[in-house]
Write a protein that holds these residues in place. Structure first.
Motif, PDB file in Angstrom:
ATOM      1  N   VAL A   1       1.303   5.300   5.577  1.00 46.12           N
ATOM      2  CA  VAL A   1       0.701   3.966   5.657  1.00 46.12           C
ATOM      3  C   VAL A   1       1.324   3.150   6.784  1.00 46.12           C
ATOM      4  O   VAL A   1       0.736   2.156   7.229  1.00 46.12           O
ATOM      5  CB  VAL A   1       0.821   3.216   4.319  1.00 46.12           C
TER       6      VAL A   1
ATOM      7  N   THR B   1      -3.114   0.683  -8.011  1.00 46.27           N
ATOM      8  CA  THR B   1      -2.048   1.002  -8.951  1.00 46.27           C
ATOM      9  C   THR B   1      -2.423   0.492 -10.336  1.00 46.27           C
ATOM     10  O   THR B   1      -2.802  -0.670 -10.492  1.00 46.27           O
ATOM     11  CB  THR B   1      -0.713   0.350  -8.523  1.00 46.27           C
TER      12      THR B   1
ATOM     13  N   TYR C   1      -1.689   6.102  -9.586  1.00 44.29           N
ATOM     14  CA  TYR C   1      -1.473   5.552  -8.251  1.00 44.29           C
ATOM     15  C   TYR C   1      -2.366   6.291  -7.258  1.00 44.29           C
ATOM     16  O   TYR C   1      -2.316   7.519  -7.157  1.00 44.29           O
ATOM     17  CB  TYR C   1       0.000   5.703  -7.838  1.00 44.29           C
TER      18      TYR C   1
ATOM     19  N   THR D   1       0.800  -1.227   0.000  1.00 44.64           N
ATOM     20  CA  THR D   1       0.000   0.000   0.000  1.00 44.64           C
ATOM     21  C   THR D   1       0.830   1.272   0.000  1.00 44.64           C
ATOM     22  O   THR D   1       0.269   2.364   0.039  1.00 44.64           O
ATOM     23  CB  THR D   1      -0.928   0.025   1.225  1.00 44.64           C
ATOM     24  N   GLU D   2       2.152   1.175  -0.039  1.00 44.51           N
ATOM     25  CA  GLU D   2       2.988   2.374   0.070  1.00 44.51           C
ATOM     26  C   GLU D   2       2.627   3.401  -0.999  1.00 44.51           C
ATOM     27  O   GLU D   2       2.357   3.070  -2.150  1.00 44.51           O
ATOM     28  CB  GLU D   2       4.472   2.004  -0.038  1.00 44.51           C
ATOM     29  N   ALA D   3       2.624   4.666  -0.578  1.00 41.22           N
ATOM     30  CA  ALA D   3       2.299   5.763  -1.483  1.00 41.22           C
ATOM     31  C   ALA D   3       3.417   5.973  -2.507  1.00 41.22           C
ATOM     32  O   ALA D   3       4.550   5.502  -2.335  1.00 41.22           O
ATOM     33  CB  ALA D   3       2.067   7.044  -0.685  1.00 41.22           C
TER      34      ALA D   3
ATOM     35  N   THR E   1      -3.544   6.281  -3.158  1.00 42.86           N
ATOM     36  CA  THR E   1      -3.303   5.784  -1.803  1.00 42.86           C
ATOM     37  C   THR E   1      -4.136   6.578  -0.821  1.00 42.86           C
ATOM     38  O   THR E   1      -4.179   7.816  -0.883  1.00 42.86           O
ATOM     39  CB  THR E   1      -1.815   5.908  -1.412  1.00 42.86           C
ATOM     40  N   TYR E   2      -4.786   5.858   0.089  1.00 39.01           N
ATOM     41  CA  TYR E   2      -5.534   6.503   1.170  1.00 39.01           C
ATOM     42  C   TYR E   2      -5.114   5.867   2.486  1.00 39.01           C
ATOM     43  O   TYR E   2      -5.130   4.644   2.636  1.00 39.01           O
ATOM     44  CB  TYR E   2      -7.041   6.345   0.980  1.00 39.01           C
TER      45      TYR E   2
ATOM     46  N   ALA F   1      -4.874   1.439   5.393  1.00 44.86           N
ATOM     47  CA  ALA F   1      -4.451   2.032   4.126  1.00 44.86           C
ATOM     48  C   ALA F   1      -4.952   1.214   2.946  1.00 44.86           C
ATOM     49  O   ALA F   1      -5.062  -0.019   3.022  1.00 44.86           O
ATOM     50  CB  ALA F   1      -2.931   2.154   4.072  1.00 44.86           C
ATOM     51  N   TYR F   2      -5.230   1.927   1.854  1.00 44.09           N
ATOM     52  CA  TYR F   2      -5.672   1.312   0.615  1.00 44.09           C
ATOM     53  C   TYR F   2      -4.822   1.859  -0.530  1.00 44.09           C
ATOM     54  O   TYR F   2      -4.423   3.024  -0.512  1.00 44.09           O
ATOM     55  CB  TYR F   2      -7.143   1.627   0.326  1.00 44.09           C
ATOM     56  N   ASN F   3      -4.569   1.012  -1.513  1.00 43.07           N
ATOM     57  CA  ASN F   3      -3.792   1.451  -2.665  1.00 43.07           C
ATOM     58  C   ASN F   3      -4.336   0.808  -3.935  1.00 43.07           C
ATOM     59  O   ASN F   3      -4.650  -0.378  -3.951  1.00 43.07           O
ATOM     60  CB  ASN F   3      -2.314   1.086  -2.500  1.00 43.07           C
TER      61      ASN F   3
END
Length: 435
Positions: A349, A360, A373, A340-342, A375-376, A356-358
């Protein structure tokens, strides 16, 4: 670019009468990075301007990397090799002219009056930096390789970050064995690092800018690339990586920083044979700093690759409400290898008690590599910096040895200290010439 002469290191190696130097490889790259944002805080939280492309809201840097490797001896029993790398980081005088900020924290800067950064806007003297980022020897006997010296590492929570214009490296001894079929065993002692928080690791920090005047937007290296002891007395790591079941790669890592911290990382990635293109993954990491609480973080990922069209991945992660080790790099920017990394805003995250959500999406069109991309990161108890939403769009294209990438980053940090933060826009340009 072609070399007409051997580099200095190559010349020194070739001048040895003890070894028959062979297979000498010289490579490198030249980088020009630029970033601008309309954040009112700017890069050092001292300006109230929101001027996209304005000098005080912009950063630029030029980096040169030179690398060489060679076989020093090779026979039926042993292969002995060596390598070296050197980095030069310079602004070419862009500071106080075109931009007021830099990318790399290896720079040092002199503020004209006092230590207040406010006086440095348009008035800091930024010094160039250069350092030996790699210098190692390696010996391979059968299926076992030993590597000793200064090197880049790629392990789950102690790794070299390559997203910025400088890279953090390590002074280590690494042993790799592949005698067991489909299995790689790793043992390592890491004594020093030039990552920005080496020697004074604080796992509660999420962003470290490094240079003395706070000018760096992408800092991961100590001033002048200097190395410091990792933790209190170095770190030990052991790992096993196995893919006996061919579609599945499983890995387990254990870290011990004596008298400081312990951590482990488990990961499994599956490429489904029955559904070509389908990817699944799971990660779990836990650690403890001193007498503090144990932490726990898990992440899952599902993806699908449509060959020659696009790759789509979705990921979810959750950190525990206790502890300080949630998968972030123990030196450097706080970037993590969680699914999930931004893309740009690291440290969110992996904050305590964060969901966290991602999403891509990567593909190609009109000869360009495109990326989307999202990310939250949602902090349940506000134990870290804030909630964070990031949307990044990238477009990249290669022109022979030149790689060019443009990026747009939208960031919304939600509430910080109970106050709503304005959403910000960031525009970046990356130019790399490989040789």
């Amino acid at each position: 670019m072609k070399f007409t002469k051997l580099s200095l290191v190559a010349a020194l190696l070739a001048g040895s009468s003890v070894f028959a130097i062979d297979n000498i490889k010289v490579s490198g790259d030249a980088n020009v990075f630029y970033s601008t944002t309309d954040a009112k805080a700017g890069f050092a939280a001292v300006t109230d301007k929101d001027d996209l492309f304005g000098k005080d809201n912009s950063a630029a840097d030029i980096g040169l990397n030179f690398n060489i490797s060679a076989d020093l001896a090779k026979n039926d029993i042993v292969t002995l090799s060596a390598g070296a790398g050197y980095t030069i980081l310079t602004t070419l005088g862009l500071e106080n002219n075109f931009v007021s900020n830099v990318w790399g924290s290896a720079h040092t800067a002199t503020v004209n009056s006092g230590s207040n950064y406010a006086s440095a806007i348009g008035g800091a003297k930024v010094e160039n930096a250069s350092w030996m980022n790699e210098l190692w020897v390696a010996a391979t006997v059968g299926n076992t390789t030993a590597k000793l010296g200064r090197m880049a590492l790629d392990t789950p929570i102690a790794f070299t970050e390559t997203w910025t214009i400088e890279k953090n490296t390590f002074e280590a001894a690494v042993l790799i064995n592949q005698d067991i079929p489909n299995t790689t065993l790793v043992g390592a002692y890491v004594g020093n690092s030039n990552g920005t928080n080496a020697g004074s690791i604080n796992f509660s920090e999420t962003t470290i800018l490094g240079d003395s005047a706070g000018l760096a937007v992408g800092g991961v290296v100590n001033a002048n690339g200097e190395f410091a002891t990792l933790g209190k007395s170095g770190a030990y790591a052991i790992a096993a990586i196995n893919n006996s079941f061919k579609p599945l790669t499983a890995q387990a890592w254990y870290y011990n920083l004596p008298n400081y911290a312990k951590a482990y990382w488990l990961q499994a990635d599956l490429a489904c044979e029955k559904v070509p293109g389908l990817m699944l993954g799971a990660q779990y990491t836990s650690g403890k700093v001193g007498e503090g609480d144990n932490s726990g973080t898990y992440a899952v990922m599902a993806g699908y690759e449509m060959k020659d069209v696009a790759t789509v991945k979705v990921a979810y992660s959750q950190t525990s409400d206790k502890g300080a080790l949630h998968g972030q790099n123990i030196v450097g920017s706080g970037q993590s290898k969680l699914y999930t990394e931004a893309w740009w805003n690291y440290g969110y995250v992996t904050a305590t008690d964060t969901t966290a959500y991602n999403v891509t999406v990567e593909g190609a069109a009109a000869g360009a590599d495109l990326g989307l991309y999202y990310t939250y990161a949602d902090q349940d108890k506000g134990a870290g910096p804030s909630d964070m939403t990031e949307v990044t769009l990238t477009a990249g294209k290669s022109f022979g040895p030149l790689d060019a990438t443009l990026a747009y980053v939208y960031t919304d940090l939600g509430k910080t200290g109970g106050v709503d933060a304005d959403a910000t826009n960031t525009v970046q340009a990356y130019l790399t010439v490989n040789f």
